[in-house]
Scaffold this active site. Structure first.
Site, PDB file in Angstrom:
ATOM      1  N   GLU A  17     -15.408 -41.129   1.976  1.00  0.00           N
ATOM      2  CA  GLU A  17     -14.235 -40.572   1.300  1.00  0.00           C
ATOM      3  C   GLU A  17     -14.568 -40.103  -0.122  1.00  0.00           C
ATOM      4  O   GLU A  17     -14.082 -39.071  -0.574  1.00  0.00           O
ATOM      5  CB  GLU A  17     -13.111 -41.618   1.221  1.00  0.00           C
ATOM      6  CG  GLU A  17     -12.519 -42.021   2.559  1.00  0.00           C
ATOM      7  CD  GLU A  17     -13.254 -43.208   3.190  1.00  0.00           C
ATOM      8  OE1 GLU A  17     -14.468 -43.383   2.944  1.00  0.00           O
ATOM      9  OE2 GLU A  17     -12.613 -43.958   3.946  1.00  0.00           O
ATOM     10  N   LEU A  18     -15.390 -40.896  -0.820  1.00  0.00           N
ATOM     11  CA  LEU A  18     -15.692 -40.544  -2.214  1.00  0.00           C
ATOM     12  C   LEU A  18     -16.485 -39.242  -2.282  1.00  0.00           C
ATOM     13  O   LEU A  18     -16.240 -38.386  -3.129  1.00  0.00           O
ATOM     14  CB  LEU A  18     -16.474 -41.683  -2.897  1.00  0.00           C
ATOM     15  CG  LEU A  18     -16.795 -41.453  -4.366  1.00  0.00           C
ATOM     16  CD1 LEU A  18     -15.516 -41.292  -5.196  1.00  0.00           C
ATOM     17  CD2 LEU A  18     -17.640 -42.589  -4.938  1.00  0.00           C
ATOM     18  N   SER A 436     -40.370 -24.841   7.234  1.00  0.00           N
ATOM     19  CA  SER A 436     -39.019 -24.421   7.602  1.00  0.00           C
ATOM     20  C   SER A 436     -38.671 -23.081   6.956  1.00  0.00           C
ATOM     21  O   SER A 436     -39.149 -22.758   5.868  1.00  0.00           O
ATOM     22  CB  SER A 436     -38.000 -25.482   7.184  1.00  0.00           C
ATOM     23  OG  SER A 436     -38.087 -25.715   5.805  1.00  0.00           O
ATOM     24  N   CYS A 519     -25.561 -38.383   0.658  1.00  0.00           N
ATOM     25  CA  CYS A 519     -25.852 -39.579   1.434  1.00  0.00           C
ATOM     26  C   CYS A 519     -26.918 -39.253   2.472  1.00  0.00           C
ATOM     27  O   CYS A 519     -27.053 -38.111   2.882  1.00  0.00           O
ATOM     28  CB  CYS A 519     -24.609 -40.054   2.172  1.00  0.00           C
ATOM     29  SG  CYS A 519     -23.270 -40.444   1.054  1.00  0.00           S
ATOM     30  N   ASP A 602     -46.636 -33.546   8.021  1.00  0.00           N
ATOM     31  CA  ASP A 602     -46.026 -33.733   6.706  1.00  0.00           C
ATOM     32  C   ASP A 602     -45.953 -35.206   6.340  1.00  0.00           C
ATOM     33  O   ASP A 602     -45.486 -36.023   7.128  1.00  0.00           O
ATOM     34  CB  ASP A 602     -44.594 -33.169   6.712  1.00  0.00           C
ATOM     35  CG  ASP A 602     -44.587 -31.654   6.872  1.00  0.00           C
ATOM     36  OD1 ASP A 602     -45.518 -31.005   6.361  1.00  0.00           O
ATOM     37  OD2 ASP A 602     -43.651 -31.131   7.507  1.00  0.00           O
ATOM     38  N   GLU A 608     -43.463 -42.596  -1.824  1.00  0.00           N
ATOM     39  CA  GLU A 608     -42.261 -43.423  -1.937  1.00  0.00           C
ATOM     40  C   GLU A 608     -42.461 -44.852  -1.491  1.00  0.00           C
ATOM     41  O   GLU A 608     -41.737 -45.741  -1.893  1.00  0.00           O
ATOM     42  CB  GLU A 608     -41.159 -42.848  -1.044  1.00  0.00           C
ATOM     43  CG  GLU A 608     -40.317 -41.885  -1.752  1.00  0.00           C
ATOM     44  CD  GLU A 608     -39.238 -41.318  -0.855  1.00  0.00           C
ATOM     45  OE1 GLU A 608     -38.721 -42.018   0.020  1.00  0.00           O
ATOM     46  OE2 GLU A 608     -38.931 -40.139  -1.067  1.00  0.00           O
ATOM     47  N   HIS A 644     -48.708 -32.060   4.029  1.00  0.00           N
ATOM     48  CA  HIS A 644     -47.898 -31.547   2.929  1.00  0.00           C
ATOM     49  C   HIS A 644     -47.208 -32.708   2.223  1.00  0.00           C
ATOM     50  O   HIS A 644     -46.741 -33.640   2.861  1.00  0.00           O
ATOM     51  CB  HIS A 644     -46.843 -30.570   3.458  1.00  0.00           C
ATOM     52  CG  HIS A 644     -45.765 -30.301   2.471  1.00  0.00           C
ATOM     53  ND1 HIS A 644     -45.981 -29.578   1.336  1.00  0.00           N
ATOM     54  CD2 HIS A 644     -44.468 -30.717   2.409  1.00  0.00           C
ATOM     55  CE1 HIS A 644     -44.855 -29.533   0.627  1.00  0.00           C
ATOM     56  NE2 HIS A 644     -43.929 -30.220   1.261  1.00  0.00           N
ATOM     57  N   CYS A 646     -44.332 -33.428  -1.018  1.00  0.00           N
ATOM     58  CA  CYS A 646     -43.377 -32.733  -1.885  1.00  0.00           C
ATOM     59  C   CYS A 646     -43.416 -33.228  -3.310  1.00  0.00           C
ATOM     60  O   CYS A 646     -42.364 -33.446  -3.899  1.00  0.00           O
ATOM     61  CB  CYS A 646     -41.963 -33.007  -1.451  1.00  0.00           C
ATOM     62  SG  CYS A 646     -41.657 -32.733   0.219  1.00  0.00           S
ATOM     63  N   HIS A 697     -36.643 -25.161  -5.206  1.00  0.00           N
ATOM     64  CA  HIS A 697     -35.406 -25.834  -5.608  1.00  0.00           C
ATOM     65  C   HIS A 697     -34.504 -24.900  -6.403  1.00  0.00           C
ATOM     66  O   HIS A 697     -33.379 -25.244  -6.724  1.00  0.00           O
ATOM     67  CB  HIS A 697     -35.716 -27.083  -6.425  1.00  0.00           C
ATOM     68  CG  HIS A 697     -36.508 -28.083  -5.644  1.00  0.00           C
ATOM     69  ND1 HIS A 697     -36.002 -28.709  -4.536  1.00  0.00           N
ATOM     70  CD2 HIS A 697     -37.770 -28.530  -5.774  1.00  0.00           C
ATOM     71  CE1 HIS A 697     -36.918 -29.510  -4.031  1.00  0.00           C
ATOM     72  NE2 HIS A 697     -37.999 -29.420  -4.761  1.00  0.00           N
TER      73      HIS A 697
HETATM   74  N1  GLN Z   1     -42.227 -28.941   7.126  1.00  0.00           N
HETATM   75  C1  GLN Z   1     -41.092 -29.378   6.388  1.00  0.00           C
HETATM   76  C2  GLN Z   1     -40.268 -28.190   5.931  1.00  0.00           C
HETATM   77  O1  GLN Z   1     -40.812 -27.198   5.644  1.00  0.00           O
HETATM   78  C3  GLN Z   1     -41.501 -30.173   5.183  1.00  0.00           C
HETATM   79  C4  GLN Z   1     -40.316 -30.691   4.423  1.00  0.00           C
HETATM   80  C5  GLN Z   1     -40.640 -31.677   3.343  1.00  0.00           C
HETATM   81  O2  GLN Z   1     -41.780 -31.820   2.979  1.00  0.00           O
HETATM   82  N2  GLN Z   1     -39.668 -32.356   2.819  1.00  0.00           N
HETATM   83  O3  GLN Z   1     -39.072 -28.263   5.838  1.00  0.00           O
HETATM   84 ZN    ZN Z   2     -42.068 -30.777   0.785  1.00  0.00          ZN
END
Ligand code: GLN
Ligand code: ZN
Length: 758
Positions: A17-18, A436, A519, A602, A608, A644, A646, A697
């Site tokens: 809801e928030l 993607s 979320c 990937d 993390e 890959h 990020c 981004h």
């Molecule tokens: N192969 C994914 C994409 O291009 C990699 C996404 C990611 O690294 N977060 O969306």
């Molecule tokens: Zn990435």
């Protein structure tokens, strides 16, 4: 009697809801008082759900982030914020760079956001500089206390402690953060005074940094801070969570406060020592219900363990979840489609508090008092232990047969590079993308219709094929060297694979706040993982059939799958990760057998997973890297493995990155002006690298000159025959109007670079 309490409740609401109220407000669709109303309703509901506890938390609710709330509470707002705006709009301005979408609204730089310890929650980093002064702005906080009291709740206000607050922030100039301690403590003292006026008996002060490695200055800051705050009332319950106190254990026990809360899940081994060390006038709150996972607590085991502790501590024993329940979904009752067997093993925030209550009742009144709850729980625990959907002997055997050779390529990189050069004959500065392509409204719509059963299998397949074809044709037109199929069939890089693995379950409403109104719904790994049949081979094959250029097969790595899921707690994470690795290995091998020559795996979330204490990093990196290698390295020398990531902070993990031994790694570097490549240079990183040159981004389209200049900076650091040209990350959040010219600029830049350097 044992006292029960909670450290914090999810704010977002059962049905998010928030989130929806916030986003409507930002779009100017509802007024501020309507947003406030939703927030109040949620707070009231959430207190109601916690009403069985002896103390309900107040101040854990937040419109965006509790660290940002603390900044506002302490009057620490960046200068760029419009001082005339309401406190809520100032808060949103700091968080998002703008408060609402209206054009006359001031825009400014958004505050930096970073991960809250090792969770997937992100906080807005407090900013400090030489001019930072603190002052108390407690109206909102005090109003919530009043609100809860009027509803008849026994409350315990929650605040982030001064030392952790400073530690989590960032100095924008050379200002030593600890030089601000005296000033900040004055404001905390004023706040405690206000709480006393409100008749508050206990205040929870969170100092989660107590579980990290602290140098002497920060340890001393703790002593100074809590000497200054030591006053009664209110009594201070000092909380730490997410890990062990280790070398800070004594410090934590001896600080002059009324009580200490520790995470008895992650810090289980320290509990007895703490009981020995804790002065006899202090209460000890044990976090015995896991606030970071969605599994049922083994109540009988916890009660067995707690009985002697209770006998020793008596009324001094408090019980709570291990940490704030912010990190788990709200209510299992909402899940109507989960397999009922699996659902019977789960516990979300509401259920976790009920567990806590049962434990306390058993200890206070005797087990007979809650005999039914305990019996039900015991049944769930044993069923899970024995369930055939959890334990798969074939996978267990396979796991035992994993040997060293499975993690290694046949030849070393330099030999492979020669073979692959010969095979692919790529030009210098080869261009590619991360996987993607824009997820257009049409793609989302088609997937939705398919899920709802409104679009049949065949039509959906046809639709995706068309998307793949369009994407491949476009990449050919633009002139990219290594193509991708575009990932139109994927909603999410973890969910997509999880849905086709055995051992994964998916909730409908298992949302957890990631940042602000955002979320995530982590899938649940409940059992041994396997991949019953190929997942991506058909799409990859189809894409490759449309072009003579190599089209990369595209997979999510085992470590990322693990780190973005709720993971089973009945075996080590490393073991679950190895199961994922084997499942992905199967897919890699099938792709190779189908003639796919380049495969990208990937590992967006590898970093993390690093433990909070650096002393434990090597152990994690060792198994994580090994799992990646098991997934990737079953291929022949001529197959090119890409990975890959990020982000680009590789300074402290470069050795592990090199150990992964991917033939090509693509990383995010465009914003750092390539300085982040220094570490690859210094380390003499041997394999190929694609430093991102397109900031995905941002809606901006990079210029050819900009890309050339970035690549020139890259070439100062890395041998040119190792360099690739690619965006920072996948393009799914961008639109075609941005992506086409951006990729064209990349390709044009690569022509210029080839002329310049070759
Ligand atoms: N192969 C994914 C994409 O291009 C990699 C996404 C990611 O690294 N977060 O969306
Ligand atoms: Zn990435």
């Amino acid at each position: 009697m044992i006292t029960t309490h909670n450290l914090g409740f999810p704010r977002i609401g059962k049905q998010r809801e928030l989130k929806f109220a916030l986003e409507s407000y930002w779009r100017d669709e509802i007024r501020q008082d309507q947003l406030e109303q939703t927030a109040q309703t949620l707070r009231n509901k959430h207190w109601q759900l916690q009403a069985d506890l002896d103390y309900v938390p107040v101040g854990d609710f937040s419109f965006y982030d509790h660290v940002l709330d603390t900044s506002i509470l302490l009057g620490n707002e960046p200068d760029r914020i419009d001082k005339e705006a309401s406190d809520l709009d100032r808060l949103f301005q700091i968080a998002r760079g703008q408060s609402q979408s209206t054009s006359f609204c001031q825009q400014s730089a958004a505050g930096e956001m970073t991960k809250w310890f090792d969770t997937n929650y992100h906080y807005i980093v407090p900013e400090f500089d030489a001019n930072t002064r603190f002052s108390l702005h407690a109206d909102r906080f005090l109003a919530q206390i009043k609100e809860a009291k009027e509803l008849g709740h026994t409350i315990k206000p929650v605040i982030l402690g001064p030392v952790s607050y400073l530690w989590l922030g960032k100095s924008k100039d050379e200002t030593d953060k600890l030089s601000l301690l005296d000033d900040i403590l004055i404001v905390y003292q004023q706040l405690l005074l206000e709480l006393e006026k409100q008749g508050v008996e206990w205040v929870q002060i969170d100092e989660p940094i107590l579980i990290t490695e602290l140098n002497l200055d920060w340890q001393n800051a703790f002593k100074q801070a809590y000497l200054a705050l030591n006053r009664t009332p209110p009594k201070i319950l000092l909380t730490s969570y997410f890990g062990q106190l280790q070398e800070n254990l004594l410090l934590a026990c001896e600080l002059p406060v009324g009580g200490l809360h520790i995470d008895a899940i992650n810090g289980f081994e320290e509990v007895n020592k703490i009981i020995d060390w804790l002065p006899a006038h202090k209460v000890l709150s044990l976090g015995v219900v896991n606030g970071r996972n969605i599994w049922k607590t083994d109540l009988n085991a916890v009660i067995n363990w707690l009985e002697p502790i209770h006998a020793r501590l008596k009324d001094r024993l408090w019980l709570a979840p291990s940490c704030s329940l912010l990190h788990v979904p709200v209510d299992l009752e909402s899940e109507t489609e989960l397999n009922s067997e699996i659902a019977s093993w789960l516990s979300f925030a509401v259920q976790k508090l009920a567990e806590l209550n049962t434990i306390a009742l058993a200890l206070n009144n005797g087990r007979e008092y809650v005999a039914k709850q305990l019996a039900d729980n015991a049944l769930a625990i044993t069923t899970r232990q024995q369930a055939s959907i959890v334990h798969n002997p074939i996978i267990q055997t396979r796991l035992q047969q994993v040997d060293k050779s499975m993690a290694e390529r046949k030849s070393n990189y330099s030999s492979r590079a020669v073979i692959q050069k010969e095979r692919f004959k790529l030009p210098a500065f080869p261009t590619t993308t991360i996987g993607s392509f824009p997820q257009t409204p049409e793609i989302r719509q088609a997937r939705k219709q398919y899920k709802l059963g409104k679009l049949d299998e065949q039509s959906y397949q046809q639709f995706i094929k068309q998307e793949i074809q369009n994407t491949v044709v476009l990449q050919e037109e633009i002139g990219l060297d290594v193509l991708v199929h575009g990932e139109a069939e994927r909603n999410d890089m973890v969910e997509y694979f999880g849905q086709q693995f055995e051992g994964y379950a998916f909730s409908q409403y298992g949302w957890v706040q990631s940042y602000g109104s955002r979320c995530v719904k982590p899938p649940i790994i409940y059992g041994d993982i396997s991949r019953p049949k190929p997942i991506t081979v058909e799409w990859a094959n189809y894409a490759q059939s449309l072009s003579d250029k190599p089209v990369k097969g595209m997979l999510t790595g085992p470590v990322t799958m693990l780190n973005w899921s709720f993971v089973r707690d009945d075996q080590p994470r490393s073991e679950t990760c190895l199961q994922l690795a084997l499942a992905i290995r199967d897919e890699v091998k099938d792709l190779e057998a189908a003639g796919i020559e380049m495969i990208q795996i990937d590992e967006a979330a590898l970093r993390e997973g690093l433990p909070l204490r650096q002393s434990q990093w090597q152990e994690y990196l060792k198994w994580a890297v090994n799992c990646f290698k098991v997934s990737a390295n079953g291929v022949s020398d001529q197959t090119q493995i890409h990975t890959h990531m990020c982000y680009s902070e590789f300074n402290d993990i470069i050795e592990a990155i090199a150990d992964m031994d991917a033939d090509v790694i693509t990383i995010e570097t465009s914003r750092s002006d390539m300085e982040l490549l220094d570490v690859f240079n210094a380390f003499n990183y041997p394999n190929d690298i694609g430093p991102g040159v397109y900031d995905i981004h941002s809606p901006n389209v990079p210029s050819v000159e900009g890309i050339v200049s970035l690549m020139q900076k890259a070439a100062e650091r890395i041998d040119i025959d190792k360099l690739w040209v690619n965006p920072d990350c996948g393009l799914k959040t961008r639109n075609w109007q941005q992506v086409k010219p951006a990729l064209q600029a990349m390709v044009d830049a690569s022509y210029i670079l080839r002329k310049q350097y070759i």
